[in-house]
Design a protein around this motif. Structure first.
Motif, PDB file in Angstrom:
ATOM      1  N   LEU A 179       0.844  -1.196   0.000  1.00 30.99           N
ATOM      2  CA  LEU A 179       0.000   0.000   0.000  1.00 30.99           C
ATOM      3  C   LEU A 179       0.880   1.247   0.000  1.00 30.99           C
ATOM      4  CD1 LEU A 179      -2.764  -0.772   2.695  1.00 30.99           C
ATOM      5  CD2 LEU A 179      -2.685  -1.459   0.284  1.00 30.99           C
ATOM      6  N   HIS A 180       0.666   2.125  -0.971  1.00 34.52           N
ATOM      7  CA  HIS A 180       1.283   3.446  -0.882  1.00 34.52           C
ATOM      8  C   HIS A 180       0.728   4.124   0.365  1.00 34.52           C
ATOM      9  CE1 HIS A 180       2.584   7.469  -1.535  1.00 34.52           C
ATOM     10  NE2 HIS A 180       1.379   7.912  -1.848  1.00 34.52           N
ATOM     11  N   CYS A 181       1.580   4.799   1.105  1.00 32.56           N
ATOM     12  CA  CYS A 181       1.158   5.412   2.360  1.00 32.56           C
ATOM     13  C   CYS A 181       2.136   6.521   2.705  1.00 32.56           C
ATOM     14  CB  CYS A 181       1.135   4.351   3.470  1.00 32.56           C
ATOM     15  SG  CYS A 181       0.670   4.968   5.102  1.00 32.56           S
ATOM     16  N   VAL A 182       1.643   7.551   3.368  1.00 39.63           N
ATOM     17  CA  VAL A 182       2.503   8.603   3.906  1.00 39.63           C
ATOM     18  C   VAL A 182       2.329   8.585   5.418  1.00 39.63           C
ATOM     19  CG1 VAL A 182       2.982  11.080   3.981  1.00 39.63           C
ATOM     20  CG2 VAL A 182       2.327  10.001   1.820  1.00 39.63           C
ATOM     21  N   LEU A 183       3.424   8.364   6.131  1.00 37.94           N
ATOM     22  CA  LEU A 183       3.366   8.202   7.583  1.00 37.94           C
ATOM     23  C   LEU A 183       3.423   9.565   8.259  1.00 37.94           C
ATOM     24  CD1 LEU A 183       3.194   5.954   9.710  1.00 37.94           C
ATOM     25  CD2 LEU A 183       5.683   5.988   9.835  1.00 37.94           C
ATOM     26  N   SER A 184       2.306  10.274   8.181  1.00 38.58           N
ATOM     27  CA  SER A 184       2.188  11.604   8.780  1.00 38.58           C
ATOM     28  C   SER A 184       0.738  11.788   9.183  1.00 38.58           C
ATOM     29  CB  SER A 184       2.614  12.676   7.766  1.00 38.58           C
ATOM     30  OG  SER A 184       2.439  13.968   8.289  1.00 38.58           O
ATOM     31  N   SER A 212      -3.093   3.416   1.566  1.00 35.80           N
ATOM     32  CA  SER A 212      -3.520   3.665   2.949  1.00 35.80           C
ATOM     33  C   SER A 212      -3.459   5.166   3.179  1.00 35.80           C
ATOM     34  CB  SER A 212      -2.607   2.931   3.937  1.00 35.80           C
ATOM     35  OG  SER A 212      -3.020   3.174   5.272  1.00 35.80           O
ATOM     36  N   ASP A 213      -4.587   5.756   3.510  1.00 33.64           N
ATOM     37  CA  ASP A 213      -4.723   7.215   3.514  1.00 33.64           C
ATOM     38  C   ASP A 213      -4.752   7.792   4.921  1.00 33.64           C
ATOM     39  OD1 ASP A 213      -5.260   9.786   2.304  1.00 33.64           O
ATOM     40  OD2 ASP A 213      -7.295   9.575   3.086  1.00 33.64           O
ATOM     41  N   ILE A 235      -7.929  -0.272  -0.611  1.00 34.59           N
ATOM     42  CA  ILE A 235      -7.831   1.063  -0.022  1.00 34.59           C
ATOM     43  C   ILE A 235      -8.199   0.988   1.457  1.00 34.59           C
ATOM     44  CG2 ILE A 235      -8.742   3.415  -0.067  1.00 34.59           C
ATOM     45  CD1 ILE A 235      -9.235   3.019  -3.080  1.00 34.59           C
ATOM     46  N   GLU A 236      -7.378   1.640   2.259  1.00 40.38           N
ATOM     47  CA  GLU A 236      -7.565   1.616   3.710  1.00 40.38           C
ATOM     48  C   GLU A 236      -7.589   3.049   4.236  1.00 40.38           C
ATOM     49  OE1 GLU A 236      -5.079  -0.880   6.764  1.00 40.38           O
ATOM     50  OE2 GLU A 236      -4.007   0.994   6.362  1.00 40.38           O
TER      51      GLU A 236
END
Length: 353
Positions: A179-184, A212-213, A235-236
């Motif tokens: 999953l593409h994700c931004v950890l912020s 993952s949003d 999608i998560e």
């Protein structure tokens, strides 16, 4: 438990939507059940929880990594300690509730012990971005031989390539989803970088790719919708009940509710309808009447006398299009009229010699 296979599920051509309740239940089974029910009513395919104990996930001096305006606690350990009261018995209850409402139950394990008891309850596992490099935990999860979803937040591409190769070598039969994700928390819209979904799909064509949003829910659920358009198949997003949406000091502040899920599902249905399924341009049934009446035919422009030559000056293209198409205009130029033709007469080939 019936074997779970994402590739089979994704053949329905709809994104698989995971509503991540996480620990938004705040140690309340009753609150968790409300969230499960609302996720189901909104149209989520699965609900996901987070299984951890503060003592096993963070040292007592672990600093924060979230927006203090949204979550005021500055200690990871203290924050996790507030919401780590659920154990195996509680997760068994949540699984029964999910079965009752016919929605898939799963959870993210944050320690090896949790993997063992969750294995009896979940059809697939999820690894959080923060554990992308936690090979002992990943090895343990893979040993259960179930599909594994892995978020790539805070990774560089070399790390993703490394883990992909590691999993192919050591667990070649395990179905792995990145999953593409931004950890912020929260992720600003300018940092969402949805185009990276396309890059992941190109770099890892053998893997299912999702998203993952962590952005704040936008009014039209455009972030999730665009992620689907860019190729995200799973999608998560964090989920809460409508009454708690936006609440501070947990994940409520960046969570979607069931109305958001419904908007997203409606967006996807509309996209599918407007995209269509034709492989080549044909005349659609709905166009046939318009094709006939909105296209043009060749008409006389003023009166044309018998034996008069047809030129571009005495004809015009007008609607409807059930006569000679102007695409064939050169076939009648310089033809001679057999008879007098009135103004606004729809020309026929039989009018000439």
């Amino acid at each position: 438990m019936k074997k779970f296979n994402f590739k089979n599920i994704l053949q329905r051509k709809k994104p698989y939507l995971i509503a991540e309740i996480g620990v938004n239940h705040e140690n309340s089974i009753r609150k968790a059940e409300k969230m499960i029910l609302q996720a189901k009513l909104g149209g989520a395919d699965a609900v996901k929880f987070q299984t951890y104990k503060a003592d096993l996930i963070a040292s007592k001096n672990s600093p924060y990594y979230w927006d203090l305006k949204k979550v005021s606690e500055t200690s990871q350990y203290k924050l996790f300690k507030k919401f780590d009261k659920f154990g195996e018995d509680e997760y068994k209850k949540l699984k029964k509730i999910c079965d009752k409402h016919k929605i898939t139950f799963t959870s993210t394990p944050f320690d090896i012990h949790s993997v063992d008891f969750l294995d009896k309850l979940v059809p697939f596992f999820k690894i959080a971005s923060a554990d992308f490099t936690n090979l002992p935990l990943i090895d343990k999860v893979c040993s259960k031989k179930k599909p594994i979803i892995i978020s790539t937040g805070a990774c560089d591409i070399k790390e993703i390539i490394f883990l992909d190769k590691y999993l192919k070598k050591n667990f070649p039969k395990i179905e792995v989803i990145f999953l593409h994700c931004v950890l912020s928390y929260p992720t600003s819209f300018s940092d969402a970088n949805l185009n990276f979904i396309k890059i992941l799909k190109k770099r890892f064509p053998h893997r299912t790719i999702g998203y993952s949003d962590h952005t704040m829910p936008d009014q039209s659920m455009m972030v999730l919708t665009k992620s689907y358009e860019y190729g995200a198949e799973i999608i998560e997003k964090h989920f809460t009940v409508d009454k708690l949406k936006g609440k501070k000091n947990n994940d409520h502040f960046h969570s979607m509710d069931f109305n958001d899920v419904k908007k997203f599902r409606n967006n996807i249905e509309l996209i599918k309808r407007i995209n269509g399924e034709i492989k080549n341009r044909i005349i659609l049934k709905c166009e046939k009447k318009s094709r006939k009446n909105a296209r043009r035919s060749i008409f006389t422009l003023g009166k044309i006398k018998k034996n008069q030559k047809i030129t571009y000056k005495n004809i015009i293209a007008k609607r409807p299009g059930d006569g000679i198409s102007p695409i064939f205009v050169k076939k009648i130029i310089n033809k001679i009229a057999k008879k007098d033709l009135n103004d606004d007469h729809k020309i026929k080939y039989s009018d000439f010699r």
